[in-house]
Design an enzyme around this catalytic site. Structure first.
Site, PDB file in Angstrom:
ATOM      1  CG  HIS A 151      -6.059   1.883   0.461  1.00 26.07           C
ATOM      2  ND1 HIS A 151      -4.901   2.409  -0.076  1.00 26.07           N
ATOM      3  CD2 HIS A 151      -5.655   0.847   1.257  1.00 26.07           C
ATOM      4  CE1 HIS A 151      -3.853   1.719   0.371  1.00 26.07           C
ATOM      5  NE2 HIS A 151      -4.286   0.778   1.169  1.00 26.07           N
ATOM      6  CB  CYS A 172      -0.932   0.003   1.197  1.00 23.32           C
ATOM      7  SG  CYS A 172      -1.583  -1.623   1.590  1.00 23.32           S
ATOM      8  CB  SER A 193      -9.635   1.877   3.418  1.00 25.84           C
ATOM      9  OG  SER A 193      -8.821   0.727   3.464  1.00 25.84           O
ATOM     10  CB  ILE A 204     -12.367  -3.104  -2.793  1.00 28.20           C
ATOM     11  CG1 ILE A 204     -11.968  -4.172  -1.756  1.00 28.20           C
ATOM     12  CG2 ILE A 204     -11.922  -3.475  -4.195  1.00 28.20           C
ATOM     13  CD1 ILE A 204     -12.669  -5.513  -1.940  1.00 28.20           C
TER      14      ILE A 204
END
Lengths: 183, 394
Positions: free
Chosen positions: B338, B84, B209, B211
């Site tokens: 995200h 990430c 958060s 998808i």
């Protein structure tokens, strides 16, 4: 009725089956695997190729761990040079660059450090009921991650005593290890 | 000898379920915006770093696919992965190319199309992002699950409640509702968050958060080039970085992300900022709130709050505009979304716009000192990058 309990996997599978049937019907009428997204209506193309991922991982240098597991023992490796203990076990000691580390059996009791219950499961775990995963600290100073034999996370607290058991994982039918709260 | 590097153009796509575009089309949205923002043409770009984690999307070599589509060929490119934090890693690599003098202009572009696979597959892929063999294979941890291990420990150690954590979600949705680029543009209440179902106890759906599909691009240039291009360059003052063990069982603490602490300290040192006085210097921050617990730990890891007092910051609304330090005015990962490997460039693009007073009025931070901070974590503290931007030249 003798109805079997529906798992998350059954739900995932039936959703995917419905979806594939829908795209197949669209493909038959349009001649291409093109379909509108159910929510947005935007045109999508369904991949006509598929791969299955199933890895083959070498355990040649840590096979003793798995042999011992099948005999009911949990092993770690220990560097005879610097006394570092490795769990998960590893052949090499990066601290002093020694190789071919020896084996020790780990204690079976430790203290719960932290835990969670997995409610939304990955596809390959979706046939299980919700499971609790915990990290337990052993007197040797290493932590071991495993499932905890408990259904209700509110019954657990960091600091609780845990005992390790070697168990058969079903339905796959292979040995692994599990924490059991000591009451 | 390292050269000064400035941001001369940024682009940021709408985040969300972007099944209206393919992966290269999505990347192009941001690249085009960044080119227009900088006044540069494709031929001016001398190196392109593409961040993409993929697995869930169909193109295995996304860098070349994106560059061909964008007409940036045969310039030279690479795809980077730091989970990430891939986006910040891409910015770091582009920064190094310019700072070292290898090139004068480089671009970092992040793109992720997570919705090319069904949700259970995506959950599986992210769950595997830790230590596959020892922690996933037998125990099926998920990404929320890894962070839930931290939330359980934090709640136990400091007496924080699930309701406290929901306050992070409420704040980030409040600002997401004011950001037209955000995936979720609706405010939520504590009650709504508390009523959402557990996905990895004690983490609920509204602690998490989503998808997301999205892209963001950042163009970097040397001081000489930047001066010719713009009167308002935003300078990269520091990029701190660190990493941690793949096995979570090897972590010493579950109330802090060690990599985040070290990356922050490195960045503060490089930028000449005293960690104890950070609240007097940084005007606005974007921190990695993949889950509400992650934002609370970030406050402490970055020195915004003392250990155990991060939860007080959100209880007292100190990270809203007008508080001690406004955090995640974009909506954060929680509400803006995200898209794994585009999140880093997304943070840098957002903060560039914040520093230049270019965001929507009701979510614009007051810019006093001209400093902004991006805190981008990969995996569960596996990777960490902290980037400090400023309006003043190093």
């Amino acid at each position: 009725m003798g109805e079997e309990k529906k798992t998350l996997k059954d739900m995932y599978d039936s959703q995917m089956k419905q979806f594939f049937e829908f795209v197949e019907s669209m493909k038959k009428s349009l001649g291409v695997p093109m379909f509108p997204d159910m929510k947005s209506g935007r045109a999508q193309y369904l991949d006509q190729r598929e791969i299955t991922l199933k890895f083959i991982i070498s355990i040649e240098n840590i096979k003793d761990f798995f042999n011992a597991l099948a005999e009911g023992k949990l092993l770690a490796t220990k560097c005879e040079n610097c006394n570092e203990i490795y769990f998960p076990p590893q052949r090499d000691c990066p601290k002093c660059k020694a190789s071919g580390l020896g084996w020790i059996e780990l204690s079976r009791e430790g203290e719960l450090v932290t835990f969670t219950q997995i409610n939304v499961k990955p596809y390959s775990f979706s046939h299980y009921d919700d499971y609790i995963v915990g990290i337990v600290r052993l007197p040797e100073g290493v932590n071991v991650t495993a499932w905890i034999r408990e259904k209700d996370p509110t019954k657990l607290k960091p600091g609780m005593k845990m005992r390790l058991e070697i168990v058969k994982r079903e339905p796959e039918d292979y040995y692994t290890y599990e924490w059991v709260p000591v009451s | 000898m390292s050269r000064n590097v400035a941001i001369v153009g940024v682009g940021h796509s709408k985040f969300g379920v972007r099944n209206d575009v393919s992966l290269p089309e999505l990347a192009w949205e941001s690249i085009k915006m960044a080119l227009e923002d900088s006044g540069l043409e494709q031929k001016d770009i001398q190196y392109v770093v593409v961040s993409n984690v993929g697995g869930w999307s169909s193109e295995p070599l996304p860098a070349v696919v994106v560059n061909e589509y964008a007409g940036i060929c045969p310039t030279g490119t690479v795809r980077v992965e730091a989970a990430c934090a891939s986006g910040s890693a891409a910015v770091k690599l582009a920064y190094d190319m310019v700072a070292s003098g290898h090139v004068d202009i480089a671009m970092a572009v992040g793109v992720e199309k997570m919705n090319e696979s069904p949700t259970p597959t995506v959950v599986e892929f992210i769950g595997r992002a830790g230590n596959y063999f020892w922690e996933f294979q037998n125990f099926g941890l998920t990404f929320p699950g890894y962070y839930a291990l931290y939330m359980t420990a934090y709640m136990h150690k400091y007496g924080a409640t699930e309701e406290d954590f929901c306050k992070v979600a409420v704040k980030n949705h409040y600002y997401g509702a004011r950001n037209p680029k955000a995936q979720f543009q609706k405010e939520i209440t504590i009650e709504k968050c508390m009523a959402s179902r557990y996905i990895a106890w004690p983490i609920k759906l509204f602690d998490s958060s989503p998808i997301t599909d999205g892209s963001a691009a950042v163009i970097l240039a040397s001081e000489e080039v930047a001066k010719q291009l713009t009167d308002s360059p935003v300078w990269i003052r520091a990029i701190g970085y660190a990493s941690d063990t793949s096995n979570l069982s090897k972590r010493d603490t579950f109330t802090s992300l060690r990599a985040g602490v070290i990356a922050g300290e490195k960045a503060y040192k490089m930028a000449g900022i005293d960690k104890d006085k950070v609240l007097n210097i940084i005007d606005v921050a974007e921190v990695h709130d993949c889950f509400t617990i992650a934002e609370v730990m970030a406050y402490e890891d970055l020195g915004f709050a003392k250990r155990g007092e991060g939860i007080e910051m959100i209880r007292n609304e100190e990270t809203y505009i007008g508080g001690k330090i406004p955090v995640n005015l974009s909506g954060g990962l929680k509400a803006k979304g995200h898209p794994i490997a585009a999140t880093g460039e997304g943070m840098i693009a957002e903060l560039t716009n914040q520093l230049l007073n270019r965001v929507e009025k009701d979510r614009q931070a007051p810019i006093k000192n001209g400093y902004a901070l991006a805190h981008n974590i990969g995996g569960t503290g596996h990777y960490a990058y902290v980037t400090i931007l400023s309006l003043s030249k190093p």
